[in-house]
Design a protein around this motif. Structure first.
Motif, mmCIF file in Angstrom:
data_model
loop_
_atom_site.group_PDB
_atom_site.id
_atom_site.type_symbol
_atom_site.label_atom_id
_atom_site.label_comp_id
_atom_site.label_asym_id
_atom_site.label_seq_id
_atom_site.Cartn_x
_atom_site.Cartn_y
_atom_site.Cartn_z
ATOM 1 N N THR A 121 -0.478 6.176 4.766
ATOM 2 C CA THR A 121 -1.329 5.559 4.504
ATOM 3 C C THR A 121 -1.243 4.533 5.809
ATOM 4 O O THR A 121 -2.720 4.332 6.220
ATOM 5 C CB THR A 121 -0.310 4.826 3.314
ATOM 6 N N LEU A 128 0.662 -0.709 -0.391
ATOM 7 C CA LEU A 128 0.177 -0.324 -0.139
ATOM 8 C C LEU A 128 0.643 1.319 0.055
ATOM 9 O O LEU A 128 1.207 1.852 0.964
ATOM 10 C CB LEU A 128 -0.642 -0.225 1.404
ATOM 11 N N ALA A 129 1.256 1.668 -0.777
ATOM 12 C CA ALA A 129 2.114 3.469 -1.816
ATOM 13 C C ALA A 129 2.703 3.140 -2.633
ATOM 14 O O ALA A 129 2.090 2.204 -3.878
ATOM 15 C CB ALA A 129 3.986 2.599 -1.045
ATOM 16 N N TYR A 174 -3.135 3.430 -2.885
ATOM 17 C CA TYR A 174 -3.191 4.534 -1.616
ATOM 18 C C TYR A 174 -3.500 5.408 -1.695
ATOM 19 O O TYR A 174 -3.807 6.242 -0.711
ATOM 20 C CB TYR A 174 -1.924 3.973 -1.777
ATOM 21 N N ALA A 198 3.247 -0.507 4.144
ATOM 22 C CA ALA A 198 2.322 0.615 3.404
ATOM 23 C C ALA A 198 3.524 1.922 3.611
ATOM 24 O O ALA A 198 4.707 2.049 4.651
ATOM 25 C CB ALA A 198 1.495 0.561 4.665
#
Length: 498
Positions: free
Chosen positions: A109, A58-59, A84, A105
């Protein structure tokens, strides 16, 4: 057949010093990508990650994102790529739906998810954090990963409001890479420029992975802007790159575009939006002989389904091209019989790059398959040469006065107007017509056009029932868009009618 992790191991032996990935802050050779991802994989094993586990990413795009992705898939675990830009509650729901057990992440986030229910253990996705985590871990013995094992879960774009996890295997990704390599003439000498986030199937499956399969180089923008893209294109000596039409317009209009050195850049890929002839010509004018490839696909298909090659443009200029090498296409009527050439049907796809299904969603999977064919939900017409003209999402088709209007036919016409930057055609409720053909228009900076002028312009090439009866002007920032700049019609419809 090799797993995706084996692609990197092979090149680490044969071309260890060659650059595999470069971004604004870091450069990784094939040897470094292989060794560092192995060390991270060993650290993941020590944390209990096993084959088949879902590990989230998640990035934004970065060399570190690529390192962790390869660490995950080398273990036979499944990389779960998350957008994200989604809201924390939706992200939490997506992770729960596929049972993500560990999450990488970015710092922002990670902070945004604080307090959300069901968020797994989270590791910051940064160079420093990865170095700390992998420190003291030597690369372990390679894990046997089979071609049919899960590689990645990518969530559908959410344009319908429902995000489902598309599970693609190592085998699916090999065939998608093969299709792209053959039909767009990639080679090991290429450097591709990635301007979109890696959680999207186009950037990950269709440009990053094919180039790394070949032993080429991927140059990554951590964040897109037109000047950043132009600068990286020159600095990395990129030979090709993908931009949706919305991004291509920003690049072409940028004051630095005409002054840039385009000498190495040979192929410009686009898709996920309308690319009118005049804008295509503006792109081509930046370098003599520049090849422009227009592509169509969907995540469930791997994603690439069709390519319109430069040589075919004049033959079928408004089409999305023909099926890629290892892909079959049929056009189906509502009763699932095959639609004759030249008549509207739903695009159905079959081939080795197509997903087996949505993760843990057997009922949803069953809805999108018919006799082994993936039903795309997209309407179009195939001509005698196999070229397909895209008409509409079936859910976006407008029914006005008992007649069907395909929004993209109207959009193609309006997009030719020199003042129009973006256009989206939707149906809005109307007591007389049932639905009114409504065009939402964003104008180029410094250009003007009235509603009457645009309606008259459209009427020159459209039937009366197709011609918009209402024009809504909206600034570019007001348009609801996804991370590729694609306009979200469901949200736009709500915005226009509220």
């Amino acid at each position: 057949m090799q797993s995706v992790g084996d692609w990197i191991r092979l090149h680490a032996r044969h071309r260890p010093a060659k650059t595999a990935v470069v971004d604004d802050l870091r450069r990784l050779t094939y040897a470094e990508l292989d060794t560092e991802s192995d060390r991270i994989a060993a650290a993941l094993t020590a944390r209990g990650v096993r084959a088949g586990d879902r590990v989230g990413l998640l990035a934004g795009a970065s060399a570190e994102w690529v390192l962790v992705y390869f660490a995950i898939v080398k273990l036979g675990a499944i990389a779960t790529a998350l957008n994200y830009r989604e809201t924390p509650d939706r992200l939490s729901a997506m992770m729960r739906s596929v049972n993500v057990s560990l999450l990488f992440a970015s710092a922002d986030t990670r902070a945004a998810l604080a307090g959300q229910a069901g968020v797994p253990e989270t590791i910051e996705l940064s160079r420093e954090s990865l170095d700390d985590m992998a420190g003291g871990h030597a690369p372990g013995q390679p894990v046997a990963v089979r071609a049919g094992d899960g590689n990645v879960i990518l969530f559908t774009g959410g344009t319908t409001g429902i995000s489902k996890g598309v599970l693609l295997t190592h085998d699916n990704l090999f065939w998608n890479a093969t299709n792209e390599i053959i039909d767009t003439r990639m080679s090991e000498w290429d450097t591709t420029l990635l301007g979109t986030a890696l959680h999207h199937s186009a950037a990950l499956n269709t440009w990053l992975l094919p180039h790394l399969y070949l032993g080429g180089t991927a140059a990554i923008l951590r964040e897109f802007s037109a000047d950043h893209w132009i600068e990286m294109m020159q600095r990395a000596r990129a030979t090709n790159g993908f931009t949706p039409p919305t991004m291509a317009r920003q690049i072409v209009k940028h004051s630095g575009a005409a002054k840039a050195d385009w000498g190495s850049f040979n192929r410009w890929y686009s898709g996920a939006g309308i690319l009118p002839r005049h804008e295509r010509e503006e792109m081509a004018a930046l370098k003599p002989g520049l090849g422009i490839y227009y592509e169509y696909g969907l995540t469930e298909a791997g994603p690439i389904v069709t390519v319109l090659q430069p040589e075919d443009y004049d033959r079928a200029p408004d089409s999305i091209g023909r099926a890629v090498r290892h892909c079959e296409i049929r056009m189906l009527r509502e009763d699932r019989s095959e639609a004759p050439r030249g008549t509207v049907g739903e695009i159905a796809v079959r081939g080795p790059a197509v997903m087996g299904g949505y993760f843990n969603r057997p009922e949803e999977t069953a809805k999108v398959f018919h006799d082994g064919w993936l039903l795309t939900g997209d309407l179009g017409v195939m001509d005698d040469g196999g070229f397909i003209t895209f008409h509409d999402r079936s859910k976006d088709m407008i029914k006005t006065g008992g007649l069907n209007v395909y929004s993209q036919e109207v959009e193609h016409v309006l997009a030719r107007h020199p003042a129009v930057r973006e256009v989206a055609v939707i149906g809005t409720t109307d007591d007389h017509w049932g639905e009114m053909v409504t065009a939402v228009i964003t104008l180029h900076d410094g250009r003007q056009a009235t509603a009457d002028e645009l309606i008259s312009f459209a009427r020159q090439d459209l039937g009366g029932y197709q011609t918009p009866k209402r024009i809504v002007f909206m600034s570019y920032d007001e348009l609801p868009k996804n991370y590729l700049g694609k306009i979200l019609k469901r949200e736009l419809r709500t915005k226009v009618t509220s």
